[in-house]
Scaffold this motif. Structure first.
Motif, mmCIF file in Angstrom:
data_model
loop_
_atom_site.group_PDB
_atom_site.id
_atom_site.type_symbol
_atom_site.label_atom_id
_atom_site.label_comp_id
_atom_site.label_asym_id
_atom_site.label_seq_id
_atom_site.Cartn_x
_atom_site.Cartn_y
_atom_site.Cartn_z
ATOM 1 N N LEU A 75 5.941 2.735 -12.065
ATOM 2 C CA LEU A 75 4.719 2.520 -12.930
ATOM 3 C C LEU A 75 4.055 3.873 -13.121
ATOM 4 N N GLU A 76 4.019 4.826 -12.147
ATOM 5 C CA GLU A 76 3.413 6.293 -12.506
ATOM 6 C C GLU A 76 4.129 6.796 -13.648
ATOM 7 N N ARG A 77 5.396 6.717 -13.640
ATOM 8 C CA ARG A 77 6.511 7.368 -14.665
ATOM 9 C C ARG A 77 6.663 6.808 -16.099
ATOM 10 N N TYR A 78 6.728 5.271 -15.986
ATOM 11 C CA TYR A 78 7.001 4.571 -17.478
ATOM 12 C C TYR A 78 5.763 3.866 -17.849
ATOM 13 N N GLY A 79 4.819 3.804 -16.920
ATOM 14 C CA GLY A 79 3.617 2.751 -17.158
ATOM 15 C C GLY A 79 2.889 2.860 -18.340
ATOM 16 N N ASP A 80 3.262 4.286 -19.335
ATOM 17 C CA ASP A 80 2.587 4.160 -20.597
ATOM 18 C C ASP A 80 3.356 3.472 -21.658
ATOM 19 N N ARG A 81 4.491 2.819 -20.964
ATOM 20 C CA ARG A 81 5.390 1.902 -22.189
ATOM 21 C C ARG A 81 5.152 0.506 -21.696
ATOM 22 N N VAL A 82 4.225 0.294 -20.530
ATOM 23 C CA VAL A 82 4.295 -1.203 -20.425
ATOM 24 C C VAL A 82 2.925 -1.781 -20.826
ATOM 25 N N TRP A 83 2.906 -2.939 -21.358
ATOM 26 C CA TRP A 83 1.794 -3.749 -21.679
ATOM 27 C C TRP A 83 1.896 -5.044 -20.485
ATOM 28 N N ILE A 84 0.763 -5.125 -19.985
ATOM 29 C CA ILE A 84 0.600 -6.093 -18.858
ATOM 30 C C ILE A 84 -0.503 -7.360 -19.337
ATOM 31 N N TYR A 85 0.006 -8.772 -19.137
ATOM 32 C CA TYR A 85 -1.004 -9.754 -19.313
ATOM 33 C C TYR A 85 -1.156 -10.330 -18.211
ATOM 34 N N TRP A 86 -2.264 -10.242 -17.579
ATOM 35 C CA TRP A 86 -2.657 -11.084 -16.395
ATOM 36 C C TRP A 86 -3.325 -12.352 -16.775
ATOM 37 N N ALA A 87 -3.026 -13.514 -15.795
ATOM 38 C CA ALA A 87 -3.889 -14.364 -15.855
ATOM 39 C C ALA A 87 -5.439 -14.377 -15.454
ATOM 40 N N ALA A 88 -6.070 -15.397 -15.782
ATOM 41 C CA ALA A 88 -7.636 -15.185 -15.299
ATOM 42 C C ALA A 88 -7.436 -15.479 -13.873
ATOM 43 N N GLU A 89 -8.775 -15.139 -13.225
ATOM 44 C CA GLU A 89 -8.821 -15.042 -11.794
ATOM 45 C C GLU A 89 -8.809 -16.476 -11.285
ATOM 46 N N GLY A 90 -7.817 -16.661 -10.140
ATOM 47 C CA GLY A 90 -7.643 -18.037 -9.656
ATOM 48 C C GLY A 90 -6.784 -19.153 -10.479
ATOM 49 N N VAL A 91 -6.043 -18.528 -11.389
ATOM 50 C CA VAL A 91 -5.221 -19.570 -12.242
ATOM 51 C C VAL A 91 -3.679 -19.231 -11.819
ATOM 52 N N ASP A 92 -3.351 -18.095 -11.845
ATOM 53 C CA ASP A 92 -1.877 -17.847 -11.623
ATOM 54 C C ASP A 92 -1.734 -17.975 -9.920
ATOM 55 N N GLY A 93 -0.975 -18.902 -9.713
ATOM 56 C CA GLY A 93 -0.685 -19.101 -8.094
ATOM 57 C C GLY A 93 0.635 -18.307 -7.665
ATOM 58 N N TRP A 94 1.169 -17.535 -8.533
ATOM 59 C CA TRP A 94 2.319 -16.507 -8.197
ATOM 60 C C TRP A 94 1.726 -15.011 -8.065
ATOM 61 N N THR A 95 0.753 -14.841 -7.927
ATOM 62 C CA THR A 95 0.274 -13.662 -7.783
ATOM 63 C C THR A 95 -1.106 -13.411 -7.115
ATOM 64 N N THR A 96 -1.618 -12.480 -6.548
ATOM 65 C CA THR A 96 -2.942 -12.536 -5.758
ATOM 66 C C THR A 96 -3.844 -11.398 -6.503
ATOM 67 N N GLU A 97 -5.024 -11.422 -6.332
ATOM 68 C CA GLU A 97 -5.967 -10.638 -6.884
ATOM 69 C C GLU A 97 -5.683 -9.057 -6.191
ATOM 70 N N GLU A 98 -5.366 -8.975 -4.926
ATOM 71 C CA GLU A 98 -5.032 -7.757 -4.294
ATOM 72 C C GLU A 98 -3.914 -7.159 -4.727
ATOM 73 N N ALA A 99 -2.748 -7.761 -5.239
ATOM 74 C CA ALA A 99 -1.762 -7.263 -5.798
ATOM 75 C C ALA A 99 -2.206 -6.572 -7.459
ATOM 76 N N ILE A 100 -2.935 -7.423 -7.910
ATOM 77 C CA ILE A 100 -3.233 -7.207 -9.412
ATOM 78 C C ILE A 100 -4.161 -5.701 -9.161
ATOM 79 N N ARG A 101 -5.120 -5.679 -8.152
ATOM 80 C CA ARG A 101 -6.044 -4.610 -7.995
ATOM 81 C C ARG A 101 -5.126 -3.603 -7.699
ATOM 82 N N GLU A 102 -3.987 -3.245 -6.801
ATOM 83 C CA GLU A 102 -3.222 -2.444 -6.383
ATOM 84 C C GLU A 102 -2.431 -1.829 -7.596
ATOM 85 N N CYS A 103 -2.062 -2.562 -8.546
ATOM 86 C CA CYS A 103 -1.211 -2.177 -9.876
ATOM 87 C C CYS A 103 -2.230 -1.440 -10.843
#
Length: 467
Positions: A361-389
Motif C-alpha cells: 500500500l505504501e508503494r502502490y497506494g496512489d493507484r488504488v481506489w477503495i470503496y468501503w461499506a458504511a459502518e456496521g454494514v459489511d460483515g467481512w471487515t472490521t472498523e479496526e481493519a479499515i482504520r489501519e488501512c
C-alpha cells in the motif's frame, strides 16, 4: 265573444297615386346615414395593411407590388402573357443549392455489443495438476477503433463469474461514448470454482489450489494480455484491475508481480486483513470447520438431483437471492465440486489473510481506489481493519490519496452485485474513477512531451552557440 266574432274587418288602404312624391331624406337617426363625428374627435378613415405598400411587419414580407406580380404570374400561367417586371421590384426568392460537400457524411451508429463468451481455461501447471477456471469475456464493441482500455475483474468467493456480468455491462455503459467502443473486459474466476464441471469429480478436499496459486493464475493471465496487447508501449491500452472482497486482496498481490502492467486498481468492499476477526467469520466458524466439508458436499450432490424448478425455489426462499443472481447461485449449489472448492478457499482466507500488506500500500497506494461499506454494514471487515488501512495511506499520500478512498452512503451490502440498483450505482462511480485516471495520465504525458521538446530546443540552441 259574440261581439268579437261579429266585428267587421278593417277597411283596405286607399289606392296609391300614380306620381307619388319622393321619399323624404333619412334623418340623422336613421341607420342609413353615415356616422357623424363626435364632438372633440377627428374622424380618420381606417387603412388595412394590405392597402398600404409602405407597411412591412416582417423582414421576410415582400411589398404589395411583389404580391401583385405573383398574382399576375398565376394569371399568366392560365394562358395570358405575364406583364413586364419593374426593375425596382425584387427578384423572386429562389433557394440556392447547397455547396458541394457541405452536408455532413452519414455516420452509422456503432453496432450493439456482442454477447459475452464463457471460456473454461486451464491455469498454469502446479505440480501435477492444471486446474480449470472460467473466464467471461466482453469483446470490443467496434474493432475498427484502436483499443484504449482493458478491464479485468477478479471476483470474491465463491468467484462465480456470472454474478458480475450485469456490473461490467453497467460499467461499460457508464463510460464516455468514445471510450465505451474502445474497451474490452473480462472476468476471471478462481481455479476449480467452475460450476457444471464434468471432469475430475469426487470429494477431494486436499486436492485444491492454494491462495498463492490463485494469485499466480491471475498473474499468468495478465502476462498473456500484456503480450497480446503490447501493454506498456506507446499507444497501447491501459489495464485497470477491479477486485471484490477476496478479489481485492488478490488484486493487491498483483502489484508484487506485474506492477508495470497495472494502471489502476479498484478495491470494492475489500477484505485486506484480519479476516478471521470479522463478524461473518465468527458466525460461520462451524460451517467452515474441516468436519463440515463432507456433509455440505453431500447436500450439494443431493440438490443436483432435484428438478430445476424445485431447486430454484429453494435457492430463492432459503438463500434470499434476487433474480439477478438466482441462476448463477442455482448452478453453483448444484455443483458439489465447486461448493467444495469454495469452502476450502474460505478456510484458507481465514487462515492466511491476517496482517495488512503495508509495504504494498505504501508503494502502490496512489493507484488504488477503495470503496468501503458504511459502518456496521459489511460483515467481512472490521472498523479496526479499515482504520489501519486508512492510517497507512494517510502517512504515505496525505491529501492526494484521500480522494481515492470512499465510504458508501447508500447502504450497499457486501454482496452488492445481487441488487440491480446498487450494481448500476457503483458502476457509475467506477467509470468516473477510470476517466479521472486516464485524464491524469494524458495530462502527464502531454507535459512530458512538452518538457522533452523544450529540452531538445535547448540542446539545439547550445549546439548553434558552440558552432
Amino acid at each position: 265573444m259574440s261581439s268579437y266574432l261579429n266585428k267587421q274587418p278593417p277597411p283596405p288602404p286607399p289606392p296609391r297615386a300614380a306620381h307619388a312624391p319622393p321619399a323624404p331624406p333619412p334623418t340623422a337617426s336613421s341607420s342609413l346615414a353615415p356616422p357623424q363625428p363626435r364632438r372633440g374627435h377627428r374622424h380618420a378613415q381606417s387603412v388595412h395593411y394590405n392597402d398600404a405598400p409602405d407597411l412591412d411587419f416582417s423582414q421576410h414580407r415582400q411589398p404589395a407590388a411583389a404580391k401583385r406580380d405573383r398574382a399576375s404570374s398565376r394569371v399568366s400561367s392560365s394562358g395570358s402573357t405575364p406583364p413586364a417586371r419593374d426593375s425596382a421590384s425584387p427578384a423572386p426568392m429562389v433557394p440556392a443549392a447547397p455547396p458541394e460537400g457541405s452536408l455532413p457524411t452519414y455516420q452509422p451508429p456503432p453496432p450493439p455489443p456482442l454477447e459475452p463468451t464463457l471460456e473454461r481455461r486451464l491455469g498454469p501447471r502446479i505440480g501435477e495438476f492444471r486446474f480449470p477456471a472460467d473466464v467471461l469475456s466482453f469483446k470490443q464493441i467496434d474493432p475498427a477503433v484502436p483499443l484504449k482500455l482493458l478491464l479485468l475483474f477478479v471476483p470474491g468467493n465463491p468467484g462465480i463469474v456470472h454474478y458480475y456480468r450485469a456490473f461490467l455491462e453497467a460499467l461499460r455503459d457508464a463510460l464516455p461514448p468514445d471510450l465505451r467502443v474502445a474497451t474490452e473486459m473480462s472476468i476471471i474466476g478462481h481455479l476449480r470454482h467452475t460450476p457444471d464441471a464434468k471432469d475430475d469429480r469426487g470429494y477431494k478436499p486436499t486436492d485444491q489450489p492454494t491462495l498463492e496459486e490463485q494469485v499466480i493464475d491471475k498473474v499468468t493471465y495478465i502476462e498473456l494480455l500484456a503480450v497480446q496487447h503490447k501493454l506498456g508501449r506507446e499507444g497501447s491500452p491501459k489495464l485497470v484491475v477491479l477486485g471484490h472482497s477476496l478479489g481485492s486482496w488478490i488484486a493487491l498481490q498483483l502489484f508484487k508481480h506485474v506492477p508495470q502492467h497495472i494502471t489502476a486498481m479498484h478495491a470494492l468492499f475489500p477484505a485486506f486483513s484480519h479476516l478471521a476477526t470479522t463478524p461473518n467469520a465468527r458466525r460461520l466458524g462451524r460451517v467452515l470447520s474441516p468436519w463440515s466439508l463432507r456433509p455440505l458436499y453431500l447436500t450439494s450432490s443431493a440438490i443436483s438431483y432435484l428438478p430445476t424448478s424445485v431447486s430454484a425455489r429453494l435457492v430463492r426462499t432459503l438463500g434470499g437471492i434476487s433474480d439477478l443472481g438466482a441462476d448463477a447461485t442455482l448452478a453453483f449449489v448444484q455443483s458439489p465440486e465447486a461448493v467444495l472448492a469454495s469452502l476450502v478457499t474460505a478456510q484458507q482466507e481465514l487462515a492466511q489473510i491476517t496482517d495488512l500488506e503495508t509495504d504494498v500500500l505504501e508503494r502502490y497506494g496512489d493507484r488504488v481506489w477503495i470503496y468501503w461499506a458504511a459502518e456496521g454494514v459489511d460483515g467481512w471487515t472490521t472498523e479496526e481493519a479499515i482504520r489501519e488501512c486508512e492510517e497507512v495511506l494517510e502517512r504515505a499520500f496525505g491529501e492526494e490519496g484521500r480522494k481515492r478512498r470512499k465510504r458508501c452512503v447508500e447502504g450497499m451490502p457486501h454482496a452488492f452485485v445481487l441488487n440491480e440498483a446498487h450494481t448500476a450505482s457503483l458502476a457509475r462511480k467506477c467509470a468516473g474513477w477510470i476517466v479521472d485516471d486516464l485524464s491524469a495520465l494524458e495530462s502527464k504525458d502531454s507535459k512530458t512531451e512538452e518538457t522533452a521538446a523544450a529540452s531538445e530546443n535547448e540542446q539545439d540552441d547550445e549546439k548553434k552557440d558552440t558552432a
